[in-house]
Design an enzyme around this catalytic site. Structure first.
Site, PDB file in Angstrom:
ATOM      1  N   ARG A  22       0.837  -1.191   0.000  1.00 59.26           N
ATOM      2  CA  ARG A  22       0.000   0.000   0.000  1.00 59.26           C
ATOM      3  C   ARG A  22       0.879   1.251   0.000  1.00 59.26           C
ATOM      4  O   ARG A  22       2.020   1.225   0.476  1.00 59.26           O
ATOM      5  CB  ARG A  22      -0.911   0.026   1.230  1.00 59.26           C
ATOM      6  N   LYS A  32      -2.170  -2.481   7.926  1.00 56.91           N
ATOM      7  CA  LYS A  32      -3.330  -2.008   8.664  1.00 56.91           C
ATOM      8  C   LYS A  32      -3.406  -2.696  10.021  1.00 56.91           C
ATOM      9  O   LYS A  32      -3.073  -3.862  10.157  1.00 56.91           O
ATOM     10  CB  LYS A  32      -4.605  -2.290   7.870  1.00 56.91           C
ATOM     11  N   HIS A  75      -2.597   2.337  -5.871  1.00 51.81           N
ATOM     12  CA  HIS A  75      -3.484   1.186  -5.660  1.00 51.81           C
ATOM     13  C   HIS A  75      -3.627   0.376  -6.945  1.00 51.81           C
ATOM     14  O   HIS A  75      -3.782  -0.847  -6.901  1.00 51.81           O
ATOM     15  CB  HIS A  75      -4.859   1.655  -5.182  1.00 51.81           C
ATOM     16  N   ARG A 111      -0.777  -1.866  -7.058  1.00 50.02           N
ATOM     17  CA  ARG A 111      -1.017  -2.972  -6.123  1.00 50.02           C
ATOM     18  C   ARG A 111      -1.870  -4.044  -6.801  1.00 50.02           C
ATOM     19  O   ARG A 111      -1.569  -5.237  -6.715  1.00 50.02           O
ATOM     20  CB  ARG A 111      -1.713  -2.413  -4.884  1.00 50.02           C
ATOM     21  N   HIS A 135      -3.761  -8.700   2.773  1.00 51.31           N
ATOM     22  CA  HIS A 135      -5.109  -8.349   2.368  1.00 51.31           C
ATOM     23  C   HIS A 135      -6.144  -9.103   3.181  1.00 51.31           C
ATOM     24  O   HIS A 135      -7.173  -9.501   2.651  1.00 51.31           O
ATOM     25  CB  HIS A 135      -5.272  -8.705   0.890  1.00 51.31           C
ATOM     26  N   TYR A 173      -8.256 -18.233   5.427  1.00 50.95           N
ATOM     27  CA  TYR A 173      -6.979 -18.533   4.784  1.00 50.95           C
ATOM     28  C   TYR A 173      -5.946 -18.977   5.802  1.00 50.95           C
ATOM     29  O   TYR A 173      -5.797 -18.381   6.866  1.00 50.95           O
ATOM     30  CB  TYR A 173      -6.460 -17.303   4.037  1.00 50.95           C
TER      31      TYR A 173
END
Length: 306
Positions: A157, A181, A252, A255, A278, A287
Site C-alpha cells: 500500500r 493495517k 493502488h 497494487r 489483504h 486462509y
C-alpha cells in the site's frame, strides 16, 4: 458535534477512544467511522432518539432510507450499514444499550470495482521511460524508478511505502518489512530489478536530497523530508501517464497490477493474500498462514520482476 444530542456526543467520544486505543485503527479509518456515525447521530436526534441506548432497527433503517433517497452510492450505503452494525454491537457489549439494535440490519451489497491493471508490456514501458529520463531528472528520477519498481514488485500500500525506513530493507534476503493495517507487520519479498533500483536510489539519489531532518525514511521528498503519500500518487500518475494508451492508475492500481501478474504467473490465491496483507477478520479465519519460504517460492516463480 452540534447536530446531535449531548448523550450521542459523549458516546461517540468514548467510541473514538475505543477505535484508537483498543482496536488501534488508522486515523483514516477512525475518521470514516465517526463521519458515518455522526450522520446517524444527527438523524436519530431529529427523530428524538437522543440517547444511543434507545436506538432501534427502525431508526437505523430510517437513516439508511434517508441516505438512499439522497442518492448515496451503494458503496457508501454498505459502508455506513457496516459502521452502524459494529457500533451497535459495541453498545450492547459495553452495557451502553440493552440490545444490539443493528443485529438484524442487512447490509446493501456494494458493487466492488477493481482498478485497471497494467499489462506487463505497459509496466516495461513505464520503467523504460523513467530509465531514459533519469539523467535529466537526477535524484528524483532515481527515486521515482525505485518507487515504481518496489510498488510493482511488492504490491504494498502507498501508506506502507511512505512509512518504510531504510533499516526495513533486508537486502541480503531481498525482503521489505512493512507495517500494514492495524499495525500488523509482515515481510514482503521483492526481485532483483527492484533491488537494483533501490540500491541506486540509496547510493546516488537519497544522499543528494537528504537534510538534517530526513531521519530514517526510505524515500524522501524534494525538500528532504519523508515522502508524502500525495507525492507518491502524483509520481505514479505522471510516470504511467507518459506511456501511450496505458490506463491511468495510481499506487493502488500498481497494487492490483502486482496481484494480477502474480496470479497470471501461477501463484496461488492464498500466497497472494499473504503477500498483500489483504486479510480481514473473516479472511484470516478462512486462509491458512503461509510460511516465508513459501511466499518467496511463490514470488520467485510467479512475479515478472522476481
Amino acid at each position: 458535534m452540534t447536530d446531535c444530542s449531548e448523550a450521542w456526543a459523549r458516546t461517540l467520544a468514548d467510541y473514538e477512544h475505543h477505535l484508537c486505543q483498543e482496536r488501534d485503527l488508522s486515523d483514516h479509518t477512525v475518521r470514516a467511522y465517526l463521519t458515518d456515525l455522526g450522520s446517524l447521530a444527527a438523524h436519530a436526534t431529529l427523530l428524538h432518539v437522543e440517547d444511543p441506548a434507545d436506538l432501534t432497527i427502525r431508526t437505523l433503517r430510517s437513516w439508511l432510507a434517508n441516505l438512499q433517497t439522497r442518492g448515496r452510492a451503494r458503496t457508501t450505503m454498505a459502508r455506513r450499514s457496516t459502521a452502524a452494525r459494529v457500533f451497535t454491537a459495541w453498545l450492547e457489549r459495553t452495557g451502553r444499550a440493552p440490545t444490539d439494535a443493528g443485529a438484524l440490519l442487512a447490509a446493501p451489497k456494494a458493487h466492488r470495482t477493481l482498478p485497471p491493471a497494467l499489462s506487463q508490456s505497459d509496466m516495461r514501458g513505464v520503467i523504460d521511460a523513467i530509465v531514459d529520463s533519469i539523467e535529466d531528472d537526477g535524484p528524483t528520477g532515481l527515486r521515482d524508478l525505485a518507487v515504481i519498481e518496489l510498488l510493482w514488485a511488492t504490491g504494498i500500500r502507498v501508506g506502507e511505502l511512505v512509512g518504510a525506513d531504510v533499516d526495513d530493507l533486508d537486502t541480503s534476503r531481498r525482503v521489505l518489512r512493512v507495517m500494514g493495517k492495524g499495525s500488523k507487520e509482515r515481510m514482503v519479498p521483492y526481485g532483483v530489478p527492484a533491488q537494483e533500483a533501490v540500491a541506486a536510489w540509496l547510493e546516488r539519489g537519497r544522499p543528494a536530497l537528504a537534510v538534517a531532518g530526513s531521519g530514517p525514511a526510505l524515500f524522501l521528498g524534494a525538500r528532504g523530508g519523508r515522502i508524502d503519500a500525495r507525492v507518491v500518487r502524483r509520481i505514479v500518475h505522471e510516470r504511467v501517464g507518459a506511456v501511450p494508451d496505458a490506463p491511468d492508475v495510481g499506487p493502488h492500481g500498481l497494487r492490483h497490477t502486482a496481484a494480477t501478474h502474480l496470479l497470471e504467473g501461477g501463484a496461488d490465491l492464498r500466497s497472494v493474500q499473504e503477500l498483500l496483507g489483504h486479510a480481514s477478520l473473516g479472511t484470516t479465519q478462512i486462509y491458512t498462514h503461509v510460511s516465508a519460504d513459501r511466499l518467496r517460492a511463490a514470488f520467485t516463480q510467479a512475479h515478472p520482476r522476481a
